[in-house]
Design an enzyme around this catalytic site. Structure first.
Site, short mmCIF file in Angstrom:
data_model
loop_
_atom_site.label_atom_id
_atom_site.label_comp_id
_atom_site.label_asym_id
_atom_site.label_seq_id
_atom_site.Cartn_x
_atom_site.Cartn_y
_atom_site.Cartn_z
N VAL A 184 0.87 -1.17 0.00
CA VAL A 184 0.00 0.00 0.00
C VAL A 184 0.91 1.23 0.00
O VAL A 184 1.79 1.36 0.85
CB VAL A 184 -0.94 0.02 1.22
CG1 VAL A 184 -1.69 1.33 1.29
CG2 VAL A 184 -1.93 -1.14 1.12
N ASN A 225 2.10 -3.83 -9.33
CA ASN A 225 2.08 -2.91 -10.48
C ASN A 225 2.30 -3.65 -11.79
O ASN A 225 1.59 -3.43 -12.78
CB ASN A 225 3.17 -1.85 -10.33
CG ASN A 225 2.99 -0.96 -9.12
OD1 ASN A 225 1.90 -0.86 -8.57
ND2 ASN A 225 4.07 -0.30 -8.71
N ALA A 255 5.29 4.37 -10.99
CA ALA A 255 5.07 3.04 -11.58
C ALA A 255 5.52 2.96 -13.04
O ALA A 255 5.13 2.03 -13.75
CB ALA A 255 3.60 2.67 -11.49
N ALA A 256 6.35 3.88 -13.48
CA ALA A 256 6.74 3.92 -14.90
C ALA A 256 7.40 2.63 -15.35
O ALA A 256 7.00 2.01 -16.35
CB ALA A 256 7.66 5.12 -15.15
N GLY A 257 8.43 2.20 -14.62
CA GLY A 257 9.14 1.00 -15.01
C GLY A 257 8.30 -0.26 -14.89
O GLY A 257 8.38 -1.16 -15.73
N ASP A 258 7.48 -0.32 -13.85
CA ASP A 258 6.62 -1.49 -13.66
C ASP A 258 5.56 -1.58 -14.75
O ASP A 258 5.25 -2.67 -15.24
CB ASP A 258 5.94 -1.42 -12.29
CG ASP A 258 6.93 -1.47 -11.14
OD1 ASP A 258 8.02 -2.03 -11.32
OD2 ASP A 258 6.61 -0.93 -10.07
#
Length: 309
Positions: free
Chosen positions: A13, A44, A249-252
């Protein structure tokens, strides 16, 4: 054909604290806003895969608390198989994100239930792994279980994808069972000792990883794009130009979306990277990890109207 993706990973969370900039040592600052959202690198990536059209399953741990219920709901709402998400005698994982005005972030993670994953959990999830096209993991759960899961996956012809984040030394027993490694600039430098700044260094890093046992590499380069080198091909895909609000969360999102489109033999890797890059570009324009991850139709629509390519 729909890809079958299983993610072994973390469920956190996220507590998002919006600030103008990082505080100096000893400095007290006022936050401009705060939010709570679902996250964790594993969650993610799984939700990105599911929203991009993959049939997705998850292997992980949550606590017997309200935060654990929230994370299970996030997965189930994305139509992810949660039968291998089990309860731990620990609180659900949490992340504390310092989000700056420029969209950059610094993250503190409390592993909690994520660190309670055991060999018994991997054993119970073996039928799910065997039924997958791809198995993905990161380093927010015990690396010993990743080693066991990847060894079993390779025995059964499942393509393994490693995201070595947070970056740390990767045991040989894990690397020898990695088909594709996806890592950013910082992780690349930590794993290879090579600072990736231009094409020659991208290639040198990929070659170093090949010597370590991983023959296929994608290095994500932030706003520049992504470099890839496989046994059969090499290339660079430039990033879509957007204004980032939150890069959490860009890479995920990139990795999950990639797994939904990638062929098992990796022959369409360039096309899959373009799709993943658009998914990531859409994600960074919203605040929060899971709430920002786009759906398949949104990504396809954006690709259809893109002028960058």
């Amino acid at each position: 054909m729909v890809n079958r993706v299983t993610v072994l990973g973390s469920l956190n969370v996220d507590h998002i604290m919006q600030i103008k900039r990082l505080p100096l040592p000893g400095e007290t600052m006022t936050m401009t806003d705060k939010q709570i959202a679902g996250g964790g690198k594993g969650a993610n990536q799984a939700i990105a895969a599911a929203r991009s059209g993959a049939r997705t399953a998850f292997i992980g741990k949550i606590g017997a608390d309200e935060q654990g219920k929230l994370m299970r709901t996030y997965l189930e709402d994305a139509k992810i198989d949660t039968s291998s998400v089990t309860l731990a005698d620990a609180e659900t994982g949490q992340a504390f994100i310092l989000l700056q005005e420029n969209g950059e972030n610094s993250i503190l993670v409390l592993g909690g239930a994520n660190q309670a994953l055991t060999a018994t959990d991997i054993e119970a999830a073996k039928p799910k792994i065997k039924d997958s096209d791809f198995l993905i993991t990161q380093f927010e759960t015990p690396i010993e279980q990743a080693i066991k899961a990847f060894a079993y996956a390779k025995e059964n012809g499942v393509v393994t994808i490693l995201n070595p984040a947070p970056a740390k030394r990767v045991p040989k027993e894990l690397l020898e069972n990695v088909d594709l490694i996806v890592l950013n600039e910082t992780e690349t430098e930590i794993l290879t000792g090579i600072k990736v700044v231009e094409e020659d260094t991208w290639r040198a890093a990929a070659e170093k990883l090949a010597k370590l046992g991983v023959q296929n590499t994608i290095i994500t380069l932030g706003s520049k794009g992504a470099y890839y080198k496989t046994i059969e091909a090499e290339g660079f895909i430039k990033a879509f130009k957007v204004t980032a609000v939150d890069t959490t969360a860009a890479g995920d999102t990139f990795l999950g979306a990639l797994s939904s489109q990638l062929d098992r033999d990796l022959t369409n890797i360039a096309e899959a990277i373009v799709f993943a890059s658009m998914a990531s570009a859409l994600a960074v324009q919203k605040i929060g990890a899971i709430p920002s991850i786009p759906r398949l139709e949104t990504v396809n629509e954006a690709l259809g109207s893109a002028t960058d390519y």
